[in-house]
Design a protein around this motif. Sequence first.
Motif, PDB file in Angstrom:
ATOM      1  N   ASN A  48       0.826  -1.213   0.000  1.00  0.00           N
ATOM      2  CA  ASN A  48       0.000   0.000   0.000  1.00  0.00           C
ATOM      3  C   ASN A  48       0.858   1.261   0.000  1.00  0.00           C
ATOM      4  OD1 ASN A  48      -2.683  -0.882  -0.224  1.00  0.00           O
ATOM      5  ND2 ASN A  48      -2.716  -1.494   1.910  1.00  0.00           N
ATOM      6  N   THR A  51       2.087   1.716  -3.471  1.00  0.00           N
ATOM      7  CA  THR A  51       0.951   2.165  -4.279  1.00  0.00           C
ATOM      8  C   THR A  51       0.687   3.648  -4.074  1.00  0.00           C
ATOM      9  OG1 THR A  51      -0.010  -0.050  -4.120  1.00  0.00           O
ATOM     10  CG2 THR A  51      -1.482   1.703  -4.807  1.00  0.00           C
ATOM     11  N   GLN A  52       0.826   4.132  -2.848  1.00  0.00           N
ATOM     12  CA  GLN A  52       0.595   5.554  -2.580  1.00  0.00           C
ATOM     13  C   GLN A  52       1.673   6.430  -3.222  1.00  0.00           C
ATOM     14  OE1 GLN A  52      -2.312   6.739  -1.473  1.00  0.00           O
ATOM     15  NE2 GLN A  52      -2.749   4.558  -1.609  1.00  0.00           N
ATOM     16  N   ILE A  55       0.569   6.510  -6.881  1.00  0.00           N
ATOM     17  CA  ILE A  55      -0.642   7.316  -7.068  1.00  0.00           C
ATOM     18  C   ILE A  55      -0.348   8.803  -6.846  1.00  0.00           C
ATOM     19  CG2 ILE A  55      -2.840   7.870  -5.951  1.00  0.00           C
ATOM     20  CD1 ILE A  55      -3.414   4.934  -5.874  1.00  0.00           C
ATOM     21  N   TYR A 118      -1.789   8.135   6.808  1.00  0.00           N
ATOM     22  CA  TYR A 118      -2.657   8.064   5.634  1.00  0.00           C
ATOM     23  C   TYR A 118      -3.857   8.995   5.786  1.00  0.00           C
ATOM     24  CZ  TYR A 118      -5.083   6.099   1.629  1.00  0.00           C
ATOM     25  OH  TYR A 118      -5.717   5.950   0.431  1.00  0.00           O
ATOM     26  N   TYR A 125      -5.014  15.857   0.762  1.00  0.00           N
ATOM     27  CA  TYR A 125      -5.621  15.674  -0.569  1.00  0.00           C
ATOM     28  C   TYR A 125      -6.929  16.459  -0.677  1.00  0.00           C
ATOM     29  CZ  TYR A 125      -2.467  11.900  -2.094  1.00  0.00           C
ATOM     30  OH  TYR A 125      -1.378  11.169  -2.501  1.00  0.00           O
ATOM     31  N   ASN A 148     -12.513  10.560  -1.609  1.00  0.00           N
ATOM     32  CA  ASN A 148     -11.653  10.270  -0.457  1.00  0.00           C
ATOM     33  C   ASN A 148     -12.411   9.652   0.714  1.00  0.00           C
ATOM     34  OD1 ASN A 148      -9.009  11.081  -1.287  1.00  0.00           O
ATOM     35  ND2 ASN A 148      -9.707  13.192  -1.220  1.00  0.00           N
ATOM     36  N   PHE A 151     -11.788   5.939   1.496  1.00  0.00           N
ATOM     37  CA  PHE A 151     -10.427   5.761   1.997  1.00  0.00           C
ATOM     38  C   PHE A 151     -10.338   6.182   3.465  1.00  0.00           C
ATOM     39  CE2 PHE A 151      -9.855   6.146  -2.583  1.00  0.00           C
ATOM     40  CZ  PHE A 151      -8.917   5.160  -2.861  1.00  0.00           C
ATOM     41  N   MET A 174      -7.878  -0.539   1.011  1.00  0.00           N
ATOM     42  CA  MET A 174      -6.966   0.516   0.587  1.00  0.00           C
ATOM     43  C   MET A 174      -6.289   0.139  -0.726  1.00  0.00           C
ATOM     44  SD  MET A 174      -3.871   2.023   2.872  1.00  0.00           S
ATOM     45  CE  MET A 174      -2.728   3.243   2.288  1.00  0.00           C
ATOM     46  N   SER A 178      -7.209   1.934  -4.296  1.00  0.00           N
ATOM     47  CA  SER A 178      -6.094   2.653  -4.909  1.00  0.00           C
ATOM     48  C   SER A 178      -5.816   2.120  -6.306  1.00  0.00           C
ATOM     49  CB  SER A 178      -4.832   2.525  -4.053  1.00  0.00           C
ATOM     50  OG  SER A 178      -5.029   3.131  -2.798  1.00  0.00           O
ATOM     51  N   THR A 179      -5.860   0.802  -6.448  1.00  0.00           N
ATOM     52  CA  THR A 179      -5.643   0.202  -7.760  1.00  0.00           C
ATOM     53  C   THR A 179      -6.751   0.615  -8.720  1.00  0.00           C
ATOM     54  OG1 THR A 179      -4.529  -1.666  -6.712  1.00  0.00           O
ATOM     55  CG2 THR A 179      -5.299  -1.983  -8.974  1.00  0.00           C
ATOM     56  N   TRP A 181      -8.511   3.339  -8.557  1.00  0.00           N
ATOM     57  CA  TRP A 181      -8.294   4.741  -8.879  1.00  0.00           C
ATOM     58  C   TRP A 181      -7.271   4.868 -10.007  1.00  0.00           C
ATOM     59  CZ3 TRP A 181      -4.315   8.075  -9.404  1.00  0.00           C
ATOM     60  CH2 TRP A 181      -4.637   9.427  -9.512  1.00  0.00           C
TER      61      TRP A 181
END
Length: 190
Positions: A48, A51-52, A55, A118, A125, A148, A151, A174, A178-179, A181
């Motif tokens: 994760n 991934t962040q 992203i 997070y 964000y 958001n 999340f 998560m 995220s994937t 998105w």
Amino acid sequence: MTGFDLVLLLLSFVYALALSHLLSRLGALLVARDRVQFSGLLALAMLNAVTQVYIGWLAMWDFRGVESWDLYTITLFLVSSILIFLMCVAASPETPEAKPVDMEAFYRANYRLFYGLYLGLLAVYIAMTGVYLLTPTPELALQQSLGNVPFILASLLAILVPARWAQWTAGLLMFSMSTAWAVIFSHTLN
């Protein structure tokens, strides 16, 4: 060089540091695998975190149309990249020489920190969505703010419910959100 290019360059350094920190710690775990007590939850947190980073970097594309970058906007973007870096730190245990590494104990000691960072990232964000009003796609401001919410709920679940089912649920949510998105975002690239 445009303002966007300068901001992207700055953030790219932070993203590179975040990714290199996490990957170097992962590499050390792989080399010391005979001394490592594996944890699927920590492996998921590491995934994760990566991934962040990805992203965070990808999402910059939406802001390429911003003509004028002020100190507030640049600061929001810098803070978001620092929070991503700290998430990578919170998901990456050290591998001391000749000592056992308990990934599960590391996860248990740091999962609230990880998901708290997070939540902080999500708050930044949301603050950043106002910048969408300066782009050719101002409708993304509301869309991204509302996007958001799931999340935030997943993060709160992980922070408030220490049970393993909640940790797995939050981590998998998560990752899957995220994937999703990233896949949806890829269709907007032109």
